[in-house]
Motif scaffolding. Structure first.
Motif, short mmCIF file in Angstrom:
data_model
loop_
_atom_site.label_atom_id
_atom_site.label_comp_id
_atom_site.label_asym_id
_atom_site.label_seq_id
_atom_site.Cartn_x
_atom_site.Cartn_y
_atom_site.Cartn_z
N LEU A 170 -7.42 7.13 -10.75
CA LEU A 170 -7.63 8.48 -10.25
C LEU A 170 -7.81 9.46 -11.41
CD1 LEU A 170 -4.97 8.51 -7.38
CD2 LEU A 170 -7.45 8.31 -7.14
N SER A 210 0.85 -1.19 0.00
CA SER A 210 0.00 0.00 0.00
C SER A 210 0.88 1.23 0.00
CB SER A 210 -0.91 0.00 1.24
OG SER A 210 -1.67 1.17 1.29
N ALA A 244 -4.34 10.04 -2.38
CA ALA A 244 -5.17 9.79 -3.56
C ALA A 244 -6.04 10.99 -3.89
CB ALA A 244 -6.04 8.55 -3.33
N ALA A 245 -6.59 11.62 -2.87
CA ALA A 245 -7.42 12.80 -3.09
C ALA A 245 -6.58 13.94 -3.67
CB ALA A 245 -8.08 13.23 -1.78
N ARG A 280 -5.80 13.16 -7.35
CA ARG A 280 -7.00 13.35 -8.15
C ARG A 280 -7.24 14.85 -8.40
NH1 ARG A 280 -10.17 11.33 -4.82
NH2 ARG A 280 -10.05 9.14 -5.45
N ASP A 300 -2.29 6.37 0.24
CA ASP A 300 -3.42 6.39 1.18
C ASP A 300 -4.52 7.30 0.64
OD1 ASP A 300 -2.63 9.01 1.70
OD2 ASP A 300 -1.52 8.46 3.52
N ASP A 301 -5.62 7.35 1.34
CA ASP A 301 -6.78 8.10 0.87
C ASP A 301 -6.47 9.59 0.71
OD1 ASP A 301 -8.21 5.79 0.81
OD2 ASP A 301 -9.21 6.10 2.74
N GLU A 302 -5.69 10.14 1.64
CA GLU A 302 -5.37 11.57 1.58
C GLU A 302 -4.53 11.89 0.34
OE1 GLU A 302 -3.06 15.01 4.22
OE2 GLU A 302 -3.43 13.01 5.08
#
Length: 401
Positions: free
Chosen positions: A257, A29, A36-37, A40, A32-34
């Motif tokens: 993304l 991994s 990835a945002a 994007r 992480d989500d942060e």
């Protein structure tokens, strides 16, 4: 290759371990989500470009050669070859080739095994392939200032020339890299300096500087690469490199993304770019480039997709040009990639700037051409009294061609 049961068993065991290691590495991994945002949010699209406001020229550069072509006693002969093609935007034909605006690079290089004896022949070959003396390239390039900063050591132009890495003649792999790279950047420099005035000059490589952090030691083509950047900047030319191997993990996640950012849903997104964070400018880092010098010192890097049927590529541009013309100007970046897109939808090379592909096809030496050049070299040498029996084409005589 042996096909005995024992060897098949050993191969299968090694294959199992190989794919297991690859799977474990790819499965890590890393986004992480942060993050990835953030990715994007910074991915941007550009328009599929089929028309243009004004005519402009796009140059592509590539090289070939034979390294070595022949050996003679304890010396080696190489053939270095590179050239450039130039295309003009055309409302009817898409891209229309124009007459060559720069002489091709073709150099016959003889290097004896004795390194001291070989040095003047090295410098002569590098100067000829560049079209400019070695000392002038080193003095005019901005490589020295980049190296001073990266290595925390001050260098004079004379020191850089004195400590150039010039491989032994028998170190054929490194000789090939040096000669081919110099031939290609020499062709690019000729194209950049030509009065025709290309808007773009493109090469299939990167702007990486392998030795820039080392004290004293450097590669000549690093300095020539940076001279191309300096000359292009002074002339307002976009000098960019494109690499089909970006070398980054988790690119499938980045592509998803991009699809989210471009609103294509499950379909592969095309006509988008992601600028990698620039040190000293951006306030975030990309975990995917951890442990890699990306962007290279003195450059700015992008991940770009021009067409759905070709993979994501990496493109590098001189940081000075970026700061002067593209920094904090999203519209300018979008226009730039839109103009490149026009050259990347030729039916002969979808998703890749066609002038580079055209140059590759033109400059590549066929087996027959290599054989003819070898014979010409041998016959000319024999006419000067050299011994035919001492010439060797090792690849041919051992069946490795």
């Amino acid at each position: 290759m042996s096909t005995t049961l024992q060897h098949r068993h050993e191969f299968n065991a090694k294959l199992t371990k190989l794919v297991s290691d690859m799977s474990a590495w790819e499965g890590k991994s890393r986004i992480d989500d942060e993050e990835a945002a953030r990715i994007r949010a910074v991915i941007r699209s550009f328009s599929h470009t089929t028309t243009f406001d004004s005519l402009y020229l796009i140059g592509g550069v590539d090289g070939s050669g034979d390294y070595p072509s022949l050996s003679y006693s304890d010396s080696f002969v190489s053939i270095a070859n590179a050239s450039g093609t130039v295309y003009q935007t055309d409302t009817i034909h898409g891209l229309s080739e124009v007459a060559s605006v720069a002489d091709p690079n073709l150099e016959l290089v003889w290097l004896p095994e004795d390194r001291e004896a070989a040095r003047p022949f090295w410098l002569e070959a590098l100067s000829n392939l560049t079209g400019t003396p070695v000392a002038e390239v080193i003095g005019s390039s901005d490589y020295r200032s980049l190296k001073d900063g990266a290595s925390h050591h001050t260098h004079s132009a004379g020191e850089l020339e004195e400590h150039l890495i010039l491989p032994a003649a028998s170190d054929t792999s490194n000789v090939a890299i040096q000669l081919r790279s110099t031939a290609e950047y020499g062709a690019a420099l000729r194209l950049i300096r030509h009065d025709a005035g290309c808007r773009f000059v493109l090469m299939d490589t990167t702007l990486s500087l392998p030795m820039v952090t080392r004290k004293q030691l450097s590669l000549y083509y690093e300095q020539l690469k940076r001279l191309c950047c300096v000359e292009a900047f002074n002339r307002g030319i976009v000098f960019m490199t494109i690499s089909k191997s970006h070398g980054l993990p988790c690119i499938d996640i980045v592509e998803q993304l991009a699809a989210d950012a471009c609103g294509t849903g499950e379909r592969v997104a095309e006509h988008w770019f992601l600028r990698l964070p620039v040190p000293g400018h951006d306030d975030w880092e990309l975990s995917l480039v951890e442990g890699r010098t990306l962007p290279p010192i003195g450059a700015v890097s992008y991940l770009v997709r021009f067409h759905r049927n070709t993979p994501v590529v990496r493109m590098d541009i001189d940081r000075n040009y970026w700061e002067a013309h593209l920094k904090d100007d999203p519209a300018a970046e979008e226009r730039l990639f839109g103009e490149l897109d026009y050259a990347s939808h030729d039916q002969r090379a979808f998703g890749y700037p066609y002038p580079i592909k055209a140059c590759h096809d033109r400059v590549r030496l066929s087996m027959n051409e290599r054989a003819a050049l070898k014979n010409q070299i041998i016959e000319a040498a024999v006419a000067q009294g050299m011994k035919r029996s001492l010439f060797r084409d090792v690849s041919t005589t051992t069946g490795h061609v």
